[in-house]
Design an enzyme around this catalytic site. Structure first.
Site, PDB file in Angstrom:
ATOM      1  N   CYS A  11      83.804  -6.023  12.927  1.00 43.28           N
ATOM      2  CA  CYS A  11      83.927  -5.679  14.341  1.00 43.28           C
ATOM      3  C   CYS A  11      82.634  -5.946  15.112  1.00 43.28           C
ATOM      4  O   CYS A  11      82.667  -6.340  16.277  1.00 43.28           O
ATOM      5  CB  CYS A  11      84.386  -4.234  14.504  1.00 43.28           C
ATOM      6  SG  CYS A  11      86.083  -3.968  13.927  1.00 43.28           S
ATOM      7  N   GLU A  51      63.650   9.657  12.987  1.00 42.92           N
ATOM      8  CA  GLU A  51      63.572   8.486  13.876  1.00 42.92           C
ATOM      9  C   GLU A  51      62.353   7.627  13.549  1.00 42.92           C
ATOM     10  O   GLU A  51      61.610   7.185  14.431  1.00 42.92           O
ATOM     11  CB  GLU A  51      63.564   8.920  15.345  1.00 42.92           C
ATOM     12  CG  GLU A  51      64.756   9.747  15.769  1.00 42.92           C
ATOM     13  CD  GLU A  51      66.088   8.986  15.767  1.00 42.92           C
ATOM     14  OE1 GLU A  51      66.105   7.755  15.508  1.00 42.92           O
ATOM     15  OE2 GLU A  51      67.119   9.634  16.030  1.00 42.92           O
ATOM     16  N   ALA A  52      62.170   7.345  12.273  1.00 44.68           N
ATOM     17  CA  ALA A  52      60.993   6.599  11.813  1.00 44.68           C
ATOM     18  C   ALA A  52      60.901   5.199  12.408  1.00 44.68           C
ATOM     19  O   ALA A  52      59.808   4.654  12.534  1.00 44.68           O
ATOM     20  CB  ALA A  52      60.998   6.513  10.286  1.00 44.68           C
ATOM     21  N   GLN A  53      62.032   4.622  12.804  1.00 47.67           N
ATOM     22  CA  GLN A  53      62.001   3.272  13.375  1.00 47.67           C
ATOM     23  C   GLN A  53      61.204   3.208  14.668  1.00 47.67           C
ATOM     24  O   GLN A  53      60.747   2.145  15.062  1.00 47.67           O
ATOM     25  CB  GLN A  53      63.427   2.740  13.601  1.00 47.67           C
ATOM     26  CG  GLN A  53      64.154   3.318  14.792  1.00 47.67           C
ATOM     27  CD  GLN A  53      64.804   4.664  14.534  1.00 47.67           C
ATOM     28  OE1 GLN A  53      64.773   5.174  13.416  1.00 47.67           O
ATOM     29  NE2 GLN A  53      65.399   5.250  15.561  1.00 47.67           N
ATOM     30  N   CYS A  65      83.672   3.021  11.764  1.00 45.51           N
ATOM     31  CA  CYS A  65      83.841   2.042  12.838  1.00 45.51           C
ATOM     32  C   CYS A  65      84.849   2.570  13.855  1.00 45.51           C
ATOM     33  O   CYS A  65      85.968   2.948  13.488  1.00 45.51           O
ATOM     34  CB  CYS A  65      84.317   0.709  12.263  1.00 45.51           C
ATOM     35  SG  CYS A  65      84.574  -0.570  13.502  1.00 45.51           S
ATOM     36  N   LYS A  98      72.352  10.519   9.437  1.00 42.99           N
ATOM     37  CA  LYS A  98      70.982  10.450   8.916  1.00 42.99           C
ATOM     38  C   LYS A  98      70.220  11.748   9.174  1.00 42.99           C
ATOM     39  O   LYS A  98      69.641  12.328   8.265  1.00 42.99           O
ATOM     40  CB  LYS A  98      70.199   9.293   9.558  1.00 42.99           C
ATOM     41  CG  LYS A  98      70.734   7.923   9.286  1.00 42.99           C
ATOM     42  CD  LYS A  98      69.953   6.858  10.019  1.00 42.99           C
ATOM     43  CE  LYS A  98      69.854   7.073  11.508  1.00 42.99           C
ATOM     44  NZ  LYS A  98      71.116   7.096  12.244  1.00 42.99           N
ATOM     45  N   GLY A 119      70.636   4.136   7.989  1.00 47.59           N
ATOM     46  CA  GLY A 119      71.992   3.765   8.351  1.00 47.59           C
ATOM     47  C   GLY A 119      72.074   3.560   9.853  1.00 47.59           C
ATOM     48  O   GLY A 119      71.062   3.527  10.553  1.00 47.59           O
ATOM     49  N   CYS A 159      88.065  -0.057  13.987  1.00 50.41           N
ATOM     50  CA  CYS A 159      89.044  -0.281  12.917  1.00 50.41           C
ATOM     51  C   CYS A 159      89.114   0.832  11.875  1.00 50.41           C
ATOM     52  O   CYS A 159      90.027   0.851  11.059  1.00 50.41           O
ATOM     53  CB  CYS A 159      88.787  -1.618  12.223  1.00 50.41           C
ATOM     54  SG  CYS A 159      87.324  -1.610  11.156  1.00 50.41           S
ATOM     55  N   SER A 207      75.814   8.070  11.754  1.00 51.03           N
ATOM     56  CA  SER A 207      76.131   8.025  10.322  1.00 51.03           C
ATOM     57  C   SER A 207      75.725   9.293   9.584  1.00 51.03           C
ATOM     58  O   SER A 207      76.042   9.441   8.407  1.00 51.03           O
ATOM     59  CB  SER A 207      75.451   6.812   9.669  1.00 51.03           C
ATOM     60  OG  SER A 207      74.038   6.916   9.770  1.00 51.03           O
TER      61      SER A 207
END
Length: 188
Positions: free
Chosen positions: A181, A90-92, A146, A23, A17, A149, A21
């Site tokens: 947005c 933080e696998a990314q 968000c 994670k 995500g 909004c 969020s």
């Protein structure tokens, strides 16, 4: 035999995500439940992630669990001996080898729980995350709210200058935005 221990069946779970969020919160929750069940757990994170702690995985709301920082995904295989569950945050930020590492751990009969951003700040798939999601038995996508909004947010919008892909930061650097947005913000 395919598995070293036929009574243990490994698998891969991915929690993905946007920023803010939950994670890491979800990763910590699952790992603590495994520890409560007396399972042997090892947690890893990329060495570059020192935002809250050098040796703990820490969520934005300050929940923490001890972890081992590693330079490359392959190092996880060297340190994940005799465990039931491996957590990776933080696998990314890991190299593409993280996909093979997770597959190998699962093939050994280990439950692998991986958390990471599914998209970068431009809205494109982030690093090895798409391949991890494709290989996983279970994928959980969590959402932030968000800040513009109040709808569900799935984008991490960078609010500071800089075009490098990896820029560690918090609320002063990123904000969660919904699709609408985010589209407006990237057109500004």
């Amino acid at each position: 035999m395919f598995l070293e221990n036929a009574s243990r069946r490994g698998w891969v779970e991915v929690i993905c995500g946007s920023m803010f969020s939950g994670k890491t919160e979800e990763l910590i929750r699952r790992l603590k439940r495994a520890e409560f069940a007396n399972q042997k757990v090892e947690i890893f994170k990329p060495r570059i992630d020192v935002r809250y702690s050098e040796e703990e995985v820490v969520s934005h709301d300050s929940n923490a669990i001890p972890s081992t920082p590693v330079d490359t995904a392959r190092n996880i295989l060297l340190m994940a001996e005799d465990v039931d569950v491996v957590g990776i945050d933080e696998a990314q930020f890991f190299d593409d080898g993280i996909v093979d590492v997770c597959r190998e751990l699962a093939n050994r009969g280990i439950r692998v729980i991986v958390a990471g951003l599914d998209m970068d700040y431009t809205g494109k798939p982030f690093g090895p995350m798409p391949a991890l999601m494709a290989q996983a038995e279970y994928v959980t996508k969590v959402h932030a709210i968000c800040v513009r909004c109040g709808n569900l947010a799935n984008h991490s919008h960078r609010i500071t200058s800089g075009d490098q892909l990896v820029m560690l930061g918090e609320k002063e650097t990123y904000q969660p935005l919904c699709r609408h947005c985010f589209h407006i913000a990237t057109q500004e």
